[in-house]
Design a protein around this motif. Sequence first.
Motif, PDB file in Angstrom:
ATOM      1  N   GLY A 175       0.819  -1.219   0.000  1.00  0.00           N
ATOM      2  CA  GLY A 175       0.000   0.000   0.000  1.00  0.00           C
ATOM      3  C   GLY A 175       0.846   1.258   0.000  1.00  0.00           C
ATOM      4  O   GLY A 175       0.577   2.206  -0.742  1.00  0.00           O
ATOM      5  N   GLY A 176       1.903   1.279   0.826  1.00  0.00           N
ATOM      6  CA  GLY A 176       2.780   2.446   0.873  1.00  0.00           C
ATOM      7  C   GLY A 176       3.540   2.656  -0.420  1.00  0.00           C
ATOM      8  O   GLY A 176       3.756   3.788  -0.862  1.00  0.00           O
ATOM      9  N   TYR A 177       3.942   1.537  -1.071  1.00  0.00           N
ATOM     10  CA  TYR A 177       4.705   1.625  -2.321  1.00  0.00           C
ATOM     11  C   TYR A 177       3.876   2.280  -3.423  1.00  0.00           C
ATOM     12  O   TYR A 177       4.357   3.134  -4.160  1.00  0.00           O
ATOM     13  N   TRP A 178       2.602   1.903  -3.528  1.00  0.00           N
ATOM     14  CA  TRP A 178       1.761   2.441  -4.595  1.00  0.00           C
ATOM     15  C   TRP A 178       1.129   3.770  -4.228  1.00  0.00           C
ATOM     16  O   TRP A 178       0.729   4.534  -5.117  1.00  0.00           O
ATOM     17  N   LEU A 179       1.022   4.064  -2.921  1.00  0.00           N
ATOM     18  CA  LEU A 179       0.399   5.324  -2.526  1.00  0.00           C
ATOM     19  C   LEU A 179       1.227   6.526  -2.973  1.00  0.00           C
ATOM     20  O   LEU A 179       0.679   7.551  -3.386  1.00  0.00           O
ATOM     21  N   ILE A 180       2.563   6.399  -2.908  1.00  0.00           N
ATOM     22  CA  ILE A 180       3.417   7.543  -3.233  1.00  0.00           C
ATOM     23  C   ILE A 180       3.265   7.976  -4.690  1.00  0.00           C
ATOM     24  O   ILE A 180       2.914   9.130  -4.961  1.00  0.00           O
ATOM     25  N   PRO A 181       3.504   7.082  -5.683  1.00  0.00           N
ATOM     26  CA  PRO A 181       3.326   7.543  -7.072  1.00  0.00           C
ATOM     27  C   PRO A 181       1.893   7.921  -7.395  1.00  0.00           C
ATOM     28  O   PRO A 181       1.653   8.858  -8.160  1.00  0.00           O
ATOM     29  N   ALA A 182       0.916   7.218  -6.797  1.00  0.00           N
ATOM     30  CA  ALA A 182      -0.489   7.535  -7.078  1.00  0.00           C
ATOM     31  C   ALA A 182      -0.852   8.903  -6.529  1.00  0.00           C
ATOM     32  O   ALA A 182      -1.515   9.710  -7.206  1.00  0.00           O
ATOM     33  N   SER A 183      -0.415   9.214  -5.298  1.00  0.00           N
ATOM     34  CA  SER A 183      -0.757  10.499  -4.693  1.00  0.00           C
ATOM     35  C   SER A 183      -0.020  11.644  -5.368  1.00  0.00           C
ATOM     36  O   SER A 183      -0.569  12.737  -5.552  1.00  0.00           O
ATOM     37  N   VAL A 184       1.240  11.404  -5.763  1.00  0.00           N
ATOM     38  CA  VAL A 184       1.992  12.444  -6.478  1.00  0.00           C
ATOM     39  C   VAL A 184       1.351  12.710  -7.835  1.00  0.00           C
ATOM     40  O   VAL A 184       1.218  13.861  -8.270  1.00  0.00           O
ATOM     41  N   SER A 185       0.938  11.644  -8.521  1.00  0.00           N
ATOM     42  CA  SER A 185       0.279  11.801  -9.814  1.00  0.00           C
ATOM     43  C   SER A 185      -1.034  12.563  -9.659  1.00  0.00           C
ATOM     44  O   SER A 185      -1.349  13.458 -10.455  1.00  0.00           O
ATOM     45  N   LEU A 186      -1.799  12.222  -8.610  1.00  0.00           N
ATOM     46  CA  LEU A 186      -3.060  12.910  -8.361  1.00  0.00           C
ATOM     47  C   LEU A 186      -2.821  14.386  -8.061  1.00  0.00           C
ATOM     48  O   LEU A 186      -3.528  15.268  -8.572  1.00  0.00           O
ATOM     49  N   ALA A 187      -1.802  14.668  -7.226  1.00  0.00           N
ATOM     50  CA  ALA A 187      -1.486  16.055  -6.888  1.00  0.00           C
ATOM     51  C   ALA A 187      -1.064  16.840  -8.121  1.00  0.00           C
ATOM     52  O   ALA A 187      -1.416  18.016  -8.277  1.00  0.00           O
ATOM     53  N   VAL A 204       5.487  17.765   1.168  1.00  0.00           N
ATOM     54  CA  VAL A 204       4.317  17.392   1.964  1.00  0.00           C
ATOM     55  C   VAL A 204       3.684  16.104   1.451  1.00  0.00           C
ATOM     56  O   VAL A 204       3.453  15.168   2.220  1.00  0.00           O
ATOM     57  N   ILE A 205       3.406  16.015   0.141  1.00  0.00           N
ATOM     58  CA  ILE A 205       2.709  14.843  -0.392  1.00  0.00           C
ATOM     59  C   ILE A 205       3.558  13.588  -0.248  1.00  0.00           C
ATOM     60  O   ILE A 205       3.104  12.548   0.239  1.00  0.00           O
ATOM     61  N   ILE A 206       4.831  13.655  -0.692  1.00  0.00           N
ATOM     62  CA  ILE A 206       5.694  12.472  -0.627  1.00  0.00           C
ATOM     63  C   ILE A 206       5.973  12.094   0.823  1.00  0.00           C
ATOM     64  O   ILE A 206       5.932  10.925   1.203  1.00  0.00           O
ATOM     65  N   ALA A 207       6.271  13.116   1.672  1.00  0.00           N
ATOM     66  CA  ALA A 207       6.514  12.839   3.091  1.00  0.00           C
ATOM     67  C   ALA A 207       5.278  12.229   3.747  1.00  0.00           C
ATOM     68  O   ALA A 207       5.370  11.288   4.546  1.00  0.00           O
ATOM     69  N   GLY A 208       4.099  12.750   3.390  1.00  0.00           N
ATOM     70  CA  GLY A 208       2.863  12.186   3.925  1.00  0.00           C
ATOM     71  C   GLY A 208       2.627  10.774   3.432  1.00  0.00           C
ATOM     72  O   GLY A 208       2.158   9.918   4.181  1.00  0.00           O
ATOM     73  N   GLY A 209       2.977  10.514   2.162  1.00  0.00           N
ATOM     74  CA  GLY A 209       2.806   9.173   1.618  1.00  0.00           C
ATOM     75  C   GLY A 209       3.667   8.146   2.316  1.00  0.00           C
ATOM     76  O   GLY A 209       3.203   7.052   2.656  1.00  0.00           O
ATOM     77  N   THR A 210       4.937   8.498   2.582  1.00  0.00           N
ATOM     78  CA  THR A 210       5.813   7.539   3.257  1.00  0.00           C
ATOM     79  C   THR A 210       5.453   7.376   4.730  1.00  0.00           C
ATOM     80  O   THR A 210       5.829   6.386   5.354  1.00  0.00           O
ATOM     81  N   SER A 211       4.740   8.367   5.305  1.00  0.00           N
ATOM     82  CA  SER A 211       4.349   8.282   6.715  1.00  0.00           C
ATOM     83  C   SER A 211       2.934   7.736   6.906  1.00  0.00           C
ATOM     84  O   SER A 211       2.478   7.607   8.044  1.00  0.00           O
ATOM     85  N   ALA A 212       2.253   7.425   5.807  1.00  0.00           N
ATOM     86  CA  ALA A 212       0.900   6.890   5.924  1.00  0.00           C
ATOM     87  C   ALA A 212       0.828   5.605   6.758  1.00  0.00           C
ATOM     88  O   ALA A 212      -0.131   5.426   7.528  1.00  0.00           O
ATOM     89  N   PRO A 213       1.817   4.684   6.659  1.00  0.00           N
ATOM     90  CA  PRO A 213       1.749   3.493   7.524  1.00  0.00           C
ATOM     91  C   PRO A 213       1.737   3.838   9.012  1.00  0.00           C
ATOM     92  O   PRO A 213       1.001   3.219   9.789  1.00  0.00           O
ATOM     93  N   SER A 230      -4.674   1.854  -2.334  1.00  0.00           N
ATOM     94  CA  SER A 230      -3.482   1.893  -1.480  1.00  0.00           C
ATOM     95  C   SER A 230      -3.854   2.169  -0.037  1.00  0.00           C
ATOM     96  O   SER A 230      -3.320   1.557   0.892  1.00  0.00           O
ATOM     97  N   ILE A 231      -4.793   3.088   0.162  1.00  0.00           N
ATOM     98  CA  ILE A 231      -5.250   3.401   1.526  1.00  0.00           C
ATOM     99  C   ILE A 231      -5.939   2.189   2.141  1.00  0.00           C
ATOM    100  O   ILE A 231      -5.745   1.879   3.330  1.00  0.00           O
ATOM    101  N   LEU A 246       9.905   1.592   6.615  1.00  0.00           N
ATOM    102  CA  LEU A 246      10.511   1.056   5.394  1.00  0.00           C
ATOM    103  C   LEU A 246      10.257   1.927   4.162  1.00  0.00           C
ATOM    104  O   LEU A 246      11.142   2.065   3.309  1.00  0.00           O
ATOM    105  N   PRO A 247       9.057   2.549   4.011  1.00  0.00           N
ATOM    106  CA  PRO A 247       8.890   3.459   2.862  1.00  0.00           C
ATOM    107  C   PRO A 247       9.879   4.626   2.893  1.00  0.00           C
ATOM    108  O   PRO A 247      10.360   5.055   1.841  1.00  0.00           O
ATOM    109  N   GLU A 248      10.180   5.159   4.097  1.00  0.00           N
ATOM    110  CA  GLU A 248      11.166   6.234   4.196  1.00  0.00           C
ATOM    111  C   GLU A 248      12.551   5.755   3.762  1.00  0.00           C
ATOM    112  O   GLU A 248      13.283   6.483   3.079  1.00  0.00           O
ATOM    113  N   ILE A 249      12.905   4.531   4.170  1.00  0.00           N
ATOM    114  CA  ILE A 249      14.209   3.981   3.773  1.00  0.00           C
ATOM    115  C   ILE A 249      14.296   3.914   2.248  1.00  0.00           C
ATOM    116  O   ILE A 249      15.287   4.337   1.643  1.00  0.00           O
TER     117      ILE A 249
END
Length: 321
Positions: free
Chosen positions: A28-40, A53-62, A185-186, A225-228
């Motif tokens: 979910g975290g892996y796909w949330l980042i490109p999907a949310s960035v694309s949406l933004a 904000v978007i990418i940082a929020g995506g990696t912190s969603a877990p 992803s959510i 792990l998404p942050e890593i």
Amino acid sequence: MGDMLFSIGAEYQHLSGFGLGLVILLIGGYWLIPASVSLATRVHLPPRLIASVIIAGGTSAPELLVSVNAGLTGNPDIALANVTGSNITNIFLVFGLGILLMPVGLNSPRDRQDIFWLTILTLAVSVMLLADIFASWGGRMIGLCLFASFYLLALRQKTADNLPPETSGSPQFGLMASVVMTLLSIAALITGAHLMVTHAVSIATSFEIDKAVIGATIVAIGTSLPEITAVMASLLKGRQDMAVGNIIGSNMFNICIVLGITAMAAPLPASPSLLFTILPFFVLSSLFLLGLSWRFSHAGRRVGTAFLGLYGCFAGLCYVL
């Protein structure tokens, strides 16, 4: 003999369930980042806002889903330990691994300002945890204030200089595909978070380990792990600014959004193990990053080794004390 086999089987089931939850969470975290960035991008958000904000929020969603789930299911130790432990992990482990890979500059005025405000937030939350403010329903107002502070951060980023977002290599989708992928992803994050929290509690009970320790180490590493991945990918592509921005942005997101929403959802009493073992490293990690940004123009392998050593001390103390 039968009871022993049953016990071993139950523990294996909990470990497997935790592992399955972690895998679903990572997907979910892996796909949330490109999907949310694309949406933004499709709705024309400013580049700096997407990057910080978007990418940082995506990696912190877990972290968000795990902490809120833990709070709502009556496990405040895991909720608080995941927030504080994730910030420790991001600085000492993730950033430590990153600067072992490549020296990173921390001397830009924006980085210094962001690290300064991160330290102020860390100290303020630490004082409130010591005062056990989050244990009462009055903590809901504090949670609302933390949530609002991240909105102010987003406004600040919106008016900042235009920094091109690190989207190269990330797939770009149409508007409808971006919305669908973001929602899926959510859903994966919610499912993975529920499995991780449920089985983490069972593991802690089976092995007689403090729930706060499980939350600050195993759960925190899993949700970080998404942050890593994001930090390593940014450094390999020569984007040191994105690596530093992701660490700072993720830690601010953890404090303002993750802790803010969790505090609004349920009371969060702090356990002694959190206050006396985890909280000091929570404060030290931000203070070390602040001192590093003001005294050194670059963080190299010596600093990376020192940060990894500090994380080793933190993890060791958690399981020894």
